[in-house]
Design an enzyme around this catalytic site. Structure first.
Site, PDB file in Angstrom:
ATOM      1  N   SER A 293       0.850  -1.199   0.000  1.00 42.43           N
ATOM      2  CA  SER A 293       0.000   0.000   0.000  1.00 42.43           C
ATOM      3  C   SER A 293       0.881   1.242   0.000  1.00 42.43           C
ATOM      4  O   SER A 293       2.059   1.170   0.352  1.00 42.43           O
ATOM      5  CB  SER A 293      -0.875   0.023   1.251  1.00 42.43           C
ATOM      6  N   ASP A 294       0.313   2.379  -0.355  1.00 42.55           N
ATOM      7  CA  ASP A 294       1.044   3.617  -0.118  1.00 42.55           C
ATOM      8  C   ASP A 294       0.954   3.916   1.386  1.00 42.55           C
ATOM      9  O   ASP A 294       0.177   3.295   2.121  1.00 42.55           O
ATOM     10  CB  ASP A 294       0.495   4.764  -0.975  1.00 42.55           C
ATOM     11  N   ALA A 295       1.779   4.871   1.843  1.00 39.52           N
ATOM     12  CA  ALA A 295       1.904   5.107   3.274  1.00 39.52           C
ATOM     13  C   ALA A 295       0.553   5.445   3.907  1.00 39.52           C
ATOM     14  O   ALA A 295      -0.087   6.429   3.522  1.00 39.52           O
ATOM     15  CB  ALA A 295       2.901   6.242   3.522  1.00 39.52           C
ATOM     16  N   ASN A 296       0.132   4.620   4.839  1.00 40.31           N
ATOM     17  CA  ASN A 296      -1.109   4.841   5.592  1.00 40.31           C
ATOM     18  C   ASN A 296      -2.370   4.751   4.723  1.00 40.31           C
ATOM     19  O   ASN A 296      -3.469   5.091   5.168  1.00 40.31           O
ATOM     20  CB  ASN A 296      -1.058   6.210   6.298  1.00 40.31           C
ATOM     21  N   ALA A 297      -2.223   4.309   3.480  1.00 39.02           N
ATOM     22  CA  ALA A 297      -3.349   4.410   2.537  1.00 39.02           C
ATOM     23  C   ALA A 297      -4.507   3.496   2.907  1.00 39.02           C
ATOM     24  O   ALA A 297      -5.671   3.821   2.617  1.00 39.02           O
ATOM     25  CB  ALA A 297      -2.869   4.105   1.118  1.00 39.02           C
TER      26      ALA A 297
END
Ligand code: BGC
Length: 741
Positions: A293-297
């Site tokens: 995932s992208d950061a915290n996505a």
């Protein structure tokens, strides 16, 4: 590498054995990526944590834990228990090897950790930002710069880079346009594949290589209004024809991982979008690596309004095919309960873990968990030389009334804040490049004793100093070299702008200098296409240097003094005005195309044409094109042209081939780039260049979403840029199509 190389019977057998021994918590651990800070990412300094506390981004307890080292202790304990599969932002062979030793020697199954980092355009030796690099139209250079970045990062303990960023970007306001290869799907695809090859090499397990990550899947660059993270609403046809090809090329070149984007696509955030992650990515593109995932996505799906809570987000993400959770903690917090409650299946969990383990095996981490790479001083010097060449090859000469190249020893009066801002030359996504190791334009000129005086006058963050400007105007020096542009953090993530003019009073400075009768040579240092009609008008010559990296200054001097003839060509259209964004060459014609007549598709308050078209770039020589011949053959449409260096300097020309499908069941763009070739030509030298448009390049998605090739007339153009070339029409018949299929 091929995309199928990630699957090997011996690895699958090893994974089966591991899966049979792993507890549920250990499996979830493999899907958990954490950063050295409570919020993940690179925010490792105390000061940044203080700021995050003040902003409410971390709690008092998280802050206290960070300060006391409790986060680190807890993470080490988690590694020991097999609860962490990967780290983001831990850098340095010692730091990485320390954690790796705990994973390998002290955890029950000894599964190694994967260390990931954003190695975007260099680690210590910084190359031009990717957008600049794309303007070189040179696969060997794209490959080389990525391989050097990999070699330096691997020596810092890193295994995996979150690059290449392969998002097509057609809106200059979007700050992340700096990170990709520009606006074109075909060029973007060639660049994506080359960068993957550069990072990974033929064997990503080699100590000097990194695993790559094609990001951000998908259509992140189509963010509405050019505003970062914004919603994306576009047809599936455009998604497939424009935004997908670079991902397809990266995956075909063997990209190990893919990062889904932050944005929603047609209402569904990519992180939980099964159509994108399962159907498109795995079933259609045949991707066999893992997604991160992208950061915290994953957590942000709650804020999107797509998930009721973090648990729901975790459930949807895993079900959709998201394998690793970057720093949101939704997976470690919720997957076990979701499994116990039957909301995810053991098979879904095992599938995700299998894909992560597959890549760890392919990287050779089970045999060689610790850092094995070093960079010798000789290698470092070679990297610097490559960065200098890359910076020169990425620059685009936008205007020249003949003042350039300067003759050797011509001394200039230097102005502009950016001339002396080495650190700004490093551009966005520079983590470890150091300002003190970067050559500014001022330093490079001074090395050769080419500066009479330096008076900054003004810059992106410096108001106009009228006294200094007057001194420049009053001086006897006829030639002023003005370095203008934007700061490094004006582009990149979360750096969208609604006004892409030259910031501050830089236009006023250029205008005053020109009005005073100076010969003005302007060098532009920036991270995006800018609306710079005034700078163009007020300059005798204008060199687009971009944020060109560690060797920016040397490259500028090489070009200004003609040691190298500029050969970069724009991979993005330059608008006249911010309000024209998004502006790109490959658009449909409309029923009322741009014309001076009132009722045509244009703005009343902006000129008709872009400031600089796609593919544009001047040289210190001239080229002519002749003898265009086009024919339909068994391989597709072949176009042959003769290109001649008609000037008196050796230089490189990029021959560009564009196609237009004149009549189709879905209107086709006015031009689509389908091929290019870079040729080095001595004065007077000719080369016959043949470029082939393959049958698949003539297909498109019809209104019913079928991929079709339709017979009819195709207009071809071969030449210097999208507005300048020889044209010919070829007819593709049903018989040709039958023969090709
Ligand atoms: C960016 C990604 C990057 C990640 C990790 C995110 O904010 O969107 O491109 O890889 O951070 O640093």
């Amino acid at each position: 590498m091929k995309k199928t190389d990630w699957i090997r019977p011996e690895w699958e057998k090893r994974i089966d054995e591991l899966l049979s021994q792993m507890t549920v918590d250990e499996k979830i651990g493999q899907l958990n990526q954490v950063g050295p800070s409570p919020v993940g990412g690179f925010s490792v300094s105390l000061e940044e944590h203080r700021q995050m506390l003040a902003d409410g981004r971390i709690t008092q307890k998280e802050f206290d834990d960070f300060c006391s080292g409790a986060v680190r202790d807890t993470q080490e304990q988690d590694v020991r228990k097999g609860r962490i599969g990967s780290f983001l932002g831990v850098v340095g062979a010692d730091a990485c090897d320390h954690l790796q030793r705990i994973a390998v020697e002290e955890s029950r199954l000894g599964i190694p950790l994967l260390f990931g980092l954003d190695v975007i355009h260099g680690q210590h030796t910084i190359f031009p930002i990717p957008l600049a690099g794309s303007c070189a139209w040179d696969e060997a250079l794209w490959e080389e710069s990525a391989s050097i970045a990999a070699a330096e990062a691997a020596a810092d303990g890193i295994h995996w880079t979150f690059a290449p960023m392969v998002d097509i970007a057609r809106d200059a306001r979007w700050g992340r346009i700096a990170e990709g290869a520009g606006e074109d799907a075909y060029l973007g695809a060639r660049c994506a594949a080359a960068r993957v090859r550069g990072f990974q090499g033929s064997d990503p397990a080699a100590p000097e290589r990194l695993l790559s990550c094609a990001k951000h899947f998908i259509a992140y660059g189509a963010a509405c209004g050019g505003r970062d993270y914004n919603t994306v609403d576009l047809s599936e046809q455009t998604l497939r024809e424009v935004y997908l090809p670079p991902f397809e090329a990266a995956i075909d070149a063997g990209a190990a991982t893919v990062m889904p984007s932050f944005n929603d696509v047609n209402g569904v955030p990519s992180s939980v979008n099964a159509f994108l992650l399962r159907r498109l990515l795995r079933e259609e593109l045949g991707f066999t690596g893992f997604t991160v995932s992208d950061a915290n996505a994953i957590a942000e799906c709650v804020i999107h309004g797509a998930a009721a809570d973090r648990k729901d987000a975790a459930q949807q993400a895993l079900a959709a095919g998201m394998d690793m959770d970057m720093c949101s903690r939704c997976y470690p917090e919720n997957l076990r309960a979701l499994l116990d409650e039957g909301q995810i299946t053991g098979q879904q969990l095992d599938e995700a873990v299998r894909r992560v383990l597959r890549i760890k095996l392919a990287k050779g981490l089970f045999e060689h968990p610790y850092t094995r790479q070093t960079v010798s001083p000789a290698a470092h010097a070679a990297h610097r030389a490559a960065a200098r060449r890359a910076a020169a090859d990425s620059a685009v000469l936008l205007k020249n009334d003949g003042v350039l190249p300067l003759t050797a020893q011509t001394r200039v009066l230097l102005v502009g804040q950016l001339a002396d801002c080495a650190g700004e030359m490093l551009g966005t996504w520079n983590l470890f490049g150091r300002a003190e190791e970067t050559v500014s334009i001022k330093a490079a000129l001074e090395e050769e004793n080419l500066v009479t005086a330096y008076l900054p006058c003004c810059g992106p963050s410096m108001p106009l100093d009228c006294t200094q400007l007057q001194q420049v105007i009053d001086s006897e020096e006829p030639i002023v070299l003005a370095v203008v542009g934007e700061l490094a953090d004006s582009s990149g993530e979360a750096s969208s702008l609604c006004n892409i003019d030259l910031p501050g009073e830089q236009n006023e400075m250029l205008t005053a200098l020109r009005q005073a009768g100076k010969t003005v040579i302007t060098v532009l240092c920036n991270g995006r296409p800018m609306a710079i009609p005034t700078a163009v008008e007020q300059s005798n010559a204008l060199l687009e240097l971009w944020h060109a990296g560690s060797e920016a200054g040397h490259a500028a001097v090489d070009l200004l003094y003609g040691c190298t003839s500029p050969s970069g060509r724009l991979t993005v259209t330059f608008p006249q005005h911010s309000g024209e964004c998004p502006l790109y060459y490959s658009h449909p014609n409309t029923g009322r195309p741009l014309s001076p007549g009132r009722f045509s598709s244009k703005y009343l308050d902006a000129p008709l044409q872009p400031l600089f078209p796609f593919g544009f770039g001047l040289s210190y020589t001239t080229f002519s094109y002749s003898n265009l011949r086009c024919a339909v053959t068994e391989h597709g449409i072949e176009a042959t042209v003769t290109v001649t260096n008609t000037g008196n300097r050796a230089a490189r020309e990029t021959v560009q081939l564009y196609v237009r499908d004149l009549v189709a069941s879905r209107v086709r763009p006015v031009w689509e780039l389908k091929g290019f070739r870079k040729c080095a030509l001595a004065p007077g030298q000719q080369e016959m260049v043949t470029l082939t448009v393959s049958p698949i390049q003539l297909t498109f998605y019809d209104p019913a979403m079928r991929r079709v090739m339709e017979p009819g007339d195709f207009l071809l153009q071969v030449g210097h840029d999208v507005t300048d070339g020889l044209q010919a029409t070829v007819t593709v018949t049903p018989t040709h199509i039958a023969a090709w299929s």
